[in-house]
Design an enzyme around this catalytic site. Structure first.
Site, PDB file in Angstrom:
ATOM      1  N   VAL A  85       2.084   8.603   4.035  1.00 45.28           N
ATOM      2  CA  VAL A  85       0.885   7.761   4.002  1.00 45.28           C
ATOM      3  C   VAL A  85       0.595   7.212   5.382  1.00 45.28           C
ATOM      4  O   VAL A  85       1.504   6.820   6.110  1.00 45.28           O
ATOM      5  CB  VAL A  85       1.090   6.578   3.021  1.00 45.28           C
ATOM      6  CG1 VAL A  85      -0.153   5.719   2.942  1.00 45.28           C
ATOM      7  CG2 VAL A  85       1.506   7.063   1.650  1.00 45.28           C
ATOM      8  N   CYS A  86      -0.696   7.155   5.730  1.00 44.97           N
ATOM      9  CA  CYS A  86      -1.158   6.444   6.916  1.00 44.97           C
ATOM     10  C   CYS A  86      -2.478   5.777   6.554  1.00 44.97           C
ATOM     11  O   CYS A  86      -2.810   5.673   5.373  1.00 44.97           O
ATOM     12  CB  CYS A  86      -1.303   7.387   8.107  1.00 44.97           C
ATOM     13  SG  CYS A  86      -2.650   8.563   7.945  1.00 44.97           S
ATOM     14  N   HIS A  87      -3.237   5.356   7.524  1.00 38.16           N
ATOM     15  CA  HIS A  87      -4.486   4.642   7.221  1.00 38.16           C
ATOM     16  C   HIS A  87      -5.571   5.573   6.677  1.00 38.16           C
ATOM     17  O   HIS A  87      -6.204   5.285   5.678  1.00 38.16           O
ATOM     18  CB  HIS A  87      -4.999   3.905   8.454  1.00 38.16           C
ATOM     19  CG  HIS A  87      -6.311   3.226   8.223  1.00 38.16           C
ATOM     20  ND1 HIS A  87      -6.430   2.115   7.415  1.00 38.16           N
ATOM     21  CD2 HIS A  87      -7.567   3.520   8.652  1.00 38.16           C
ATOM     22  CE1 HIS A  87      -7.699   1.758   7.355  1.00 38.16           C
ATOM     23  NE2 HIS A  87      -8.405   2.584   8.102  1.00 38.16           N
ATOM     24  N   LEU A 114      -4.465   5.199   3.125  1.00 36.04           N
ATOM     25  CA  LEU A 114      -4.485   3.893   2.477  1.00 36.04           C
ATOM     26  C   LEU A 114      -5.919   3.431   2.196  1.00 36.04           C
ATOM     27  O   LEU A 114      -6.164   2.682   1.256  1.00 36.04           O
ATOM     28  CB  LEU A 114      -3.762   2.881   3.365  1.00 36.04           C
ATOM     29  CG  LEU A 114      -3.224   1.649   2.671  1.00 36.04           C
ATOM     30  CD1 LEU A 114      -2.174   2.043   1.642  1.00 36.04           C
ATOM     31  CD2 LEU A 114      -2.626   0.704   3.665  1.00 36.04           C
TER      32      LEU A 114
END
Length: 127
Positions: A85-87, A114
């Site tokens: 997961v990242c932004h 996210l």
């Protein structure tokens, strides 16, 4: 006229599947299913300050710049699904390449990151 209606209906049915082909990564729904059914590991590859603002419940923090060296120490089970997961989904796509190279066969990126998770009103925890 019937042929045109049949063709239009077929296109309408296929359109959601075709549009999802261009979006790499898991949808939030797919991620939730992997987390709940298969106890997927979650690794957040954002920076520490980003991670502190909110992350998926149970996510381990491992910045992208340390992933190559520390992923095996952080997540030892290579057979269990791994969600990165990242932004926005860009860094997690890079992380996916690293994870697959290290033998994580069931590694996935959260498509849209996210940002999409929050748009789906799914829960976050803060550090």
């Amino acid at each position: 006229l019937l042929v045109l209606v049949a063709f239009s209906s077929g296109v309408a049915l296929l359109l959601p599947n075709i549009s999802s082909l261009g979006a790499p990564g898991l949808s939030p729904t797919q991620a939730v299913l992997l987390i709940n059914r298969e106890k997927a590991n979650i690794v957040d590859v954002r920076d520490a300050d980003e991670f502190a603002t909110g992350h998926l419940i149970g996510a381990k923090h491992l910045p992208l710049n340390r992933l190559q060296d520390d992923l095996a120490k952080t997540v030892s089970d290579k057979k269990r699904p791994l969600i990165l997961v990242c932004h926005s989904g860009m860094r997690s796509q890079k992380a996916l390449v690293i994870a697959k190279a290290q033998g994580y066969e069931q590694a996935h990126s959260l498509g849209g990151g996210l940002k999409i998770w929050q748009e789906a009103n799914l829960p976050l925890e803060k550090a």
